[in-house]
Design a protein around this motif. Structure first.
Motif, PDB file in Angstrom:
ATOM      1  N   CYS A 146      -4.367   7.428   0.735  1.00  0.00           N
ATOM      2  CA  CYS A 146      -5.461   8.198   1.326  1.00  0.00           C
ATOM      3  C   CYS A 146      -6.688   8.025   0.439  1.00  0.00           C
ATOM      4  N   VAL A 147      -7.840   7.898   1.073  1.00  0.00           N
ATOM      5  CA  VAL A 147      -9.063   7.625   0.315  1.00  0.00           C
ATOM      6  C   VAL A 147     -10.141   8.637   0.659  1.00  0.00           C
ATOM      7  N   ASN A 148     -11.076   8.763  -0.276  1.00  0.00           N
ATOM      8  CA  ASN A 148     -12.281   9.562  -0.068  1.00  0.00           C
ATOM      9  C   ASN A 148     -13.468   8.685  -0.446  1.00  0.00           C
ATOM     10  N   VAL A 149     -14.384   8.499   0.502  1.00  0.00           N
ATOM     11  CA  VAL A 149     -15.539   7.630   0.259  1.00  0.00           C
ATOM     12  C   VAL A 149     -16.826   8.441   0.152  1.00  0.00           C
ATOM     13  N   GLU A 150     -16.696   9.756  -0.004  1.00  0.00           N
ATOM     14  CA  GLU A 150     -17.894  10.597  -0.074  1.00  0.00           C
ATOM     15  C   GLU A 150     -18.762  10.257  -1.277  1.00  0.00           C
ATOM     16  N   GLY A 151     -18.145   9.738  -2.339  1.00  0.00           N
ATOM     17  CA  GLY A 151     -18.915   9.386  -3.524  1.00  0.00           C
ATOM     18  C   GLY A 151     -19.502   7.994  -3.486  1.00  0.00           C
ATOM     19  N   GLY A 152     -19.271   7.258  -2.389  1.00  0.00           N
ATOM     20  CA  GLY A 152     -19.768   5.891  -2.267  1.00  0.00           C
ATOM     21  C   GLY A 152     -18.626   4.898  -2.275  1.00  0.00           C
ATOM     22  N   ASP A 153     -18.011   4.674  -3.429  1.00  0.00           N
ATOM     23  CA  ASP A 153     -16.877   3.764  -3.532  1.00  0.00           C
ATOM     24  C   ASP A 153     -15.593   4.482  -3.129  1.00  0.00           C
ATOM     25  N   GLY A 187      -4.727  10.364  -2.929  1.00  0.00           N
ATOM     26  CA  GLY A 187      -3.385  10.795  -2.573  1.00  0.00           C
ATOM     27  C   GLY A 187      -2.633   9.690  -1.866  1.00  0.00           C
ATOM     28  N   LYS A 188      -1.345   9.945  -1.658  1.00  0.00           N
ATOM     29  CA  LYS A 188      -0.480   8.999  -0.956  1.00  0.00           C
ATOM     30  C   LYS A 188       0.348   9.786   0.055  1.00  0.00           C
ATOM     31  N   ILE A 189       0.615   9.166   1.193  1.00  0.00           N
ATOM     32  CA  ILE A 189       1.308   9.883   2.255  1.00  0.00           C
ATOM     33  C   ILE A 189       2.446   9.036   2.809  1.00  0.00           C
ATOM     34  N   GLU A 190       3.615   9.644   2.930  1.00  0.00           N
ATOM     35  CA  GLU A 190       4.784   8.952   3.474  1.00  0.00           C
ATOM     36  C   GLU A 190       4.902   9.271   4.957  1.00  0.00           C
ATOM     37  N   LEU A 191       4.844   8.216   5.776  1.00  0.00           N
ATOM     38  CA  LEU A 191       4.871   8.363   7.227  1.00  0.00           C
ATOM     39  C   LEU A 191       6.003   7.549   7.832  1.00  0.00           C
ATOM     40  N   GLU A 192       6.387   7.971   9.029  1.00  0.00           N
ATOM     41  CA  GLU A 192       7.245   7.152   9.878  1.00  0.00           C
ATOM     42  C   GLU A 192       6.580   7.090  11.251  1.00  0.00           C
ATOM     43  N   LEU A 193       6.182   5.882  11.655  1.00  0.00           N
ATOM     44  CA  LEU A 193       5.496   5.669  12.926  1.00  0.00           C
ATOM     45  C   LEU A 193       6.436   4.987  13.899  1.00  0.00           C
ATOM     46  N   GLU A 194       6.474   5.504  15.128  1.00  0.00           N
ATOM     47  CA  GLU A 194       7.321   4.914  16.166  1.00  0.00           C
ATOM     48  C   GLU A 194       6.574   4.950  17.494  1.00  0.00           C
ATOM     49  N   ILE A 195       6.576   3.825  18.199  1.00  0.00           N
ATOM     50  CA  ILE A 195       5.923   3.739  19.501  1.00  0.00           C
ATOM     51  C   ILE A 195       7.002   3.596  20.567  1.00  0.00           C
ATOM     52  N   LEU A 196       6.886   4.376  21.658  1.00  0.00           N
ATOM     53  CA  LEU A 196       7.894   4.352  22.720  1.00  0.00           C
ATOM     54  C   LEU A 196       7.217   4.323  24.078  1.00  0.00           C
ATOM     55  N   THR A 197       7.900   3.733  25.055  1.00  0.00           N
ATOM     56  CA  THR A 197       7.460   3.841  26.433  1.00  0.00           C
ATOM     57  C   THR A 197       7.899   5.210  26.971  1.00  0.00           C
TER      58      THR A 197
END
Length: 272
Positions: free
Chosen positions: A163-170, A175-185
């Protein structure tokens, strides 16, 4: 031709989230939660519950987001029908890239919540995640990387994303986030049902309540737990020392009060 798809996104954990607040005992902490939505369907914002008093940036959620949308395979876009203006009678069909937006926030009860970081995932060109949070860096989000995959082809992906924050420019790793993504019909979703959050039908997979530390709770909702798990744990020897000192002072005062007058006269050298 439009095809109906369901995206299931399980928020498992966070790690190394920046600590935004100072606790009542002077420690750095964050009350972490995650919210997300699909691009073009901003009204379908979903949120996890709150992991209170994270002292190390770790958050545990076991929480499922579910999004339904129409997809145009030929254009590799989702189809969204919206009114151009609130006074418009007819809707206009818009084609938008299938982008999942996730944000990590610090929950505040008495002021506006604090934004901590964001993750934007194009389902057609998905950054390959890290298998371990130690290897989850900003390099994963490198646009020049050839490691991107399509979730519509992979069907399911699990891992850690930064996870990023670009409010300061760069870009700053916040943080880091653990996800599980699944696509279904639609048909696959009917055969393998799953509810939002941890609601029924809670399956595919079943999400148990997370095992959070004893200190993870809203402090003013439980004064006894606040004293036991926060104040006592951090300051018990100071409290014990203060109680012993008070008891000694009370004992000394009672002893002096109970002394016979003759003893007082001798101590103070009062003539008889």
């Amino acid at each position: 031709m439009n095809m109906s798809y369901i995206l299931r996104c399980i928020i498992w954990n966070t790690s190394d989230v920046i600590l935004q607040e100072t606790s009542i005992t002077g420690e750095q902490m964050s009350d972490i939660y995650v919210k997300g939505w699909m691009g073009g369907i901003e009204e379908e914002v979903q949120k996890t519950d709150v992991h209170y008093r994270s002292m190390d940036g770790e958050g545990n959620f076991n929480w499922r987001f579910v999004y339904e949308f129409s997809y145009l395979p030929a254009e590799r876009c989702i189809s969204v029908k919206k009114k151009e203006h609130f006074w418009s009678y007819d809707t206009t069909e818009l084609t938008i890239p299938p982008v999942l937006n996730l944000q990590v926030w610090d929950n505040d009860k008495f002021s506006a919540d604090d934004f901590l970081g964001a993750l934007t995932l194009d389902l057609n060109r998905l950054y390959k995640p890290a298998k371990d949070p130690d290897f989850c860096t900003l390099d994963i989000l490198d646009d020049e990387s050839s490691n991107a995959v399509s979730l519509f082809e992979m069907k399911r992906v699990k891992g850690w994303w930064p996870c990023v924050n670009v409010e300061g420019g760069d870009p700053e790793l916040t943080g880091k986030i653990e996800l599980e993504l699944e696509i279904l019909t639609e048909e696959e979703a009917r055969e393998r049902p799953a509810g939002r959050g941890r609601e029924e039908p809670n399956e595919n997979p079943k999400l148990d309540p997370p095992q959070r530390p004893e200190t993870s709770f809203l402090w003013f909702s439980s004064p006894f737990r606040t004293f036991k798990n926060i104040i006592w744990r951090k300051s018990k020897w100071y409290i014990i020392g203060a109680l012993l000192l008070i008891c000694f002072i009370i004992f000394l005062l009672l002893f002096l009060w109970a002394m016979p007058s003759a003893v007082w006269a001798r101590l103070l050298r009062i003539p008889g």
